[in-house]
Design a protein around this motif. Structure first.
Motif, PDB file in Angstrom:
ATOM      1  N   ASP A  92       1.061  -1.071  -0.114  1.00  0.00           N
ATOM      2  CA  ASP A  92      -0.276  -0.520  -0.259  1.00  0.00           C
ATOM      3  C   ASP A  92       1.043   1.213   0.024  1.00  0.00           C
ATOM      4  OD1 ASP A  92      -2.571  -1.139  -0.086  1.00  0.00           O
ATOM      5  OD2 ASP A  92      -2.624  -1.535   1.859  1.00  0.00           O
ATOM      6  N   ALA A  93       0.343   2.708  -0.849  1.00  0.00           N
ATOM      7  CA  ALA A  93       1.263   3.659  -0.960  1.00  0.00           C
ATOM      8  C   ALA A  93       0.476   4.757   0.421  1.00  0.00           C
ATOM      9  CB  ALA A  93       0.984   4.403  -2.170  1.00  0.00           C
ATOM     10  N   ILE A 118      -0.226   8.459   1.171  1.00  0.00           N
ATOM     11  CA  ILE A 118      -0.372   9.890   0.975  1.00  0.00           C
ATOM     12  C   ILE A 118       0.879  10.599   2.348  1.00  0.00           C
ATOM     13  CG2 ILE A 118      -0.871  11.996   0.290  1.00  0.00           C
ATOM     14  CD1 ILE A 118      -2.422   9.801  -2.350  1.00  0.00           C
ATOM     15  N   VAL A 146       4.701   4.852   8.811  1.00  0.00           N
ATOM     16  CA  VAL A 146       4.185   4.310   7.656  1.00  0.00           C
ATOM     17  C   VAL A 146       5.400   3.186   6.758  1.00  0.00           C
ATOM     18  CG1 VAL A 146       3.684   4.281   4.877  1.00  0.00           C
ATOM     19  CG2 VAL A 146       3.596   6.113   6.533  1.00  0.00           C
ATOM     20  N   HIS A 147       6.417   3.260   7.281  1.00  0.00           N
ATOM     21  CA  HIS A 147       7.576   2.267   6.536  1.00  0.00           C
ATOM     22  C   HIS A 147       7.109   0.928   7.734  1.00  0.00           C
ATOM     23  CE1 HIS A 147      10.263   4.749   5.104  1.00  0.00           C
ATOM     24  NE2 HIS A 147       9.971   4.116   3.754  1.00  0.00           N
ATOM     25  N   ALA A 154       3.928   0.019   4.930  1.00  0.00           N
ATOM     26  CA  ALA A 154       3.913   0.418   3.419  1.00  0.00           C
ATOM     27  C   ALA A 154       4.678   1.295   3.208  1.00  0.00           C
ATOM     28  CB  ALA A 154       2.355   0.827   3.821  1.00  0.00           C
ATOM     29  N   ARG A 155       3.928   2.019   1.733  1.00  0.00           N
ATOM     30  CA  ARG A 155       5.460   2.894   1.152  1.00  0.00           C
ATOM     31  C   ARG A 155       4.888   4.425   1.508  1.00  0.00           C
ATOM     32  NH1 ARG A 155       4.916   3.611  -4.076  1.00  0.00           N
ATOM     33  NH2 ARG A 155       3.069   2.591  -4.046  1.00  0.00           N
ATOM     34  N   PRO A 156       5.449   4.836   1.512  1.00  0.00           N
ATOM     35  CA  PRO A 156       5.386   6.849   1.850  1.00  0.00           C
ATOM     36  C   PRO A 156       4.826   7.355   0.754  1.00  0.00           C
ATOM     37  CG  PRO A 156       7.656   6.703   2.925  1.00  0.00           C
ATOM     38  CD  PRO A 156       6.349   5.307   2.530  1.00  0.00           C
ATOM     39  N   VAL A 157       4.121   8.122   0.202  1.00  0.00           N
ATOM     40  CA  VAL A 157       4.009   8.728  -0.675  1.00  0.00           C
ATOM     41  C   VAL A 157       4.445  10.349   0.029  1.00  0.00           C
ATOM     42  CG1 VAL A 157       3.169   9.971  -2.850  1.00  0.00           C
ATOM     43  CG2 VAL A 157       2.843   6.608  -2.541  1.00  0.00           C
ATOM     44  N   ALA A 173      -4.052   4.977  -7.173  1.00  0.00           N
ATOM     45  CA  ALA A 173      -2.548   4.938  -6.714  1.00  0.00           C
ATOM     46  C   ALA A 173      -2.288   5.149  -5.394  1.00  0.00           C
ATOM     47  CB  ALA A 173      -1.812   6.583  -7.573  1.00  0.00           C
ATOM     48  N   SER A 174      -3.010   5.352  -4.334  1.00  0.00           N
ATOM     49  CA  SER A 174      -2.815   5.634  -3.245  1.00  0.00           C
ATOM     50  C   SER A 174      -4.495   5.583  -2.796  1.00  0.00           C
ATOM     51  CB  SER A 174      -2.099   6.351  -3.181  1.00  0.00           C
ATOM     52  OG  SER A 174      -1.308   6.709  -2.803  1.00  0.00           O
TER      53      SER A 174
END
Ligand SMILES: *Cc1c(COP(=O)(O)O)cnc(C)c1O
Length: 350
Positions: free
Chosen positions: A71-72, A74, A87-88, A92-95, A117-118
């Motif tokens: 998951d991204a 924001i 987030v990490h 998940a992945r930070p945007v 996208a997120s």
């Protein structure tokens, strides 16, 4: 020296902590429950779960919302690293997106609106300014409201933090109310808070799934509950100090937008200079006058810089890091100290 910030601890706060010490129960207990009840009442319903910090509240809220591997999420770049840490930690992945020049909050126009996208966003109500949660939800995002700097803030008489999937709070020493450390997750969704509550504590459980120790102590909660009883006074004092400072700002300096709206909790009085040179000149003048002030988010702290992303893609946050300065508005600021700050501003001629 007038400090930039100082916790407001009263005799009542000390008595509240003393009573916990005398009770023989200092870990998570009835005071934590009282803290959670306060938030349910304050937010007009829902459920609350107190945890060890704002950082753990963010992590647990993300997990409870279903944000995980793949998951991204924001996040605004002009914020503290607790956001990307959480987030990490959630896998998940930070945007990272840029913020708005006027109120320093996440700019919905910078969000990639491509479907899927997120799915998630963390909206920080920066220094008490209201982030545009509705605009993010309109993009299909599940929003966690980060109220660590805005507890007690109102929008049209309603508490900030009630619009997202969950709201998170911090009781760290520099926040609106403090137990030294501590945090809390609130949501209208009882199932979401039940997930947080389950994960918070590992001891004495009938089944095994990985859990952790994210508990707050009754010592901390008693201190926080005692301070929450004067939340309206804290809001009024912060707003009055901020108004006095903003009214005395030298030519060429502006104040963060939205924090002056009725009901907002002025966590900080952040002023914006025309450029780095003017900002540093004001900071030097205030320090020489015995007044503590800080750069609220340094350039190296911007989340896109921590993650090694191209600074050119974040022009607003880059400008804010160079041009902002935070002045004291803590509620324990005495009126003669506030007068000295106002005098110093009047004496500033760059
Ligand atoms: C302070 C803060 C946090 C982290 O809270 P801790 O209790 O220090 O872990 C997260 N988000 C924002 C916006 C904060 O100001």
């Amino acid at each position: 020296m007038i400090p930039h910030n100082r916790p407001w601890i009263t005799a009542e706060d000390r008595q509240a902590v003393d009573a916990v010490l005398a009770s023989g129960w200092i870990a998570q207990g009835p005071q934590v429950l009282a803290l959670e009840r306060f938030f349910v009442e304050h937010q007009g319903g829902g459920e609350a779960c107190a945890v060890s910090s704002g950082s753990s509240a963010l992590l647990l809220a993300l997990q409870a919302c279903g944000a995980g591997a793949g998951d991204a999420v924001i996040v605004p770049t002009y914020a503290c690293s607790a956001l990307v840490n959480a987030v990490h930690m959630a896998g998940a992945r930070p945007v990272v997106v840029d913020v708005r020049m006027d109120d320093f909050c996440l700019d919905p126009a910078s969000v990639d609106a491509r479907p899927a996208a997120s799915r998630f966003a963390i909206a920080v109500h920066a220094f008490g300014a209201r982030a545009d949660v509705g605009a993010l939800q309109a993009l299909g995002l599940s929003v966690i409201e980060d109220c660590c700097q805005s507890l007690g803030g109102l929008v049209d008489g309603r508490p900030l933090g009630g619009d997202g999937a969950a709201a998170v709070y911090s009781f760290y020493a520099s926040k609106i109310v403090t137990g030294g450390q501590g945090g809390l997750v609130w949501s209208r969704d009882a199932g979401l808070v039940a997930h947080v509550r389950d994960y918070r504590q590992f001891d004495g459980r009938e089944n095994y799934v990985p859990r952790f120790n994210f508990q707050m102590t009754d010592l901390q909660a008693a201190m926080v509950v005692s301070q929450l009883a004067r939340l309206d006074t804290i809001r009024d004092r912060r707003a009055a100090a901020r108004r006095a400072i903003v009214a005395a700002l030298p030519a060429g300096f502006a104040a963060q937008a939205d924090v002056d709206q009725p009901g907002r909790m002025a966590h900080r009085c952040v002023v914006v200079a025309q450029d780095l040179r003017a900002r540093d000149a004001l900071a030097a003048h205030l320090h020489a006058s015995g007044i503590g002030c800080i750069v609220p988010v340094e350039r190296f702290e911007l989340l896109h810089r921590y993650l090694g992303l191209d600074p050119a893609a974040y022009p607003v946050a880059e400008a804010l890091a160079d041009r902002t300065l935070s002045l004291p508005v803590f509620p324990a600021l005495e009126s003669d100290a506030l007068g000295r700050i106002v005098d110093a501003l009047h004496r500033f001629h760059p």
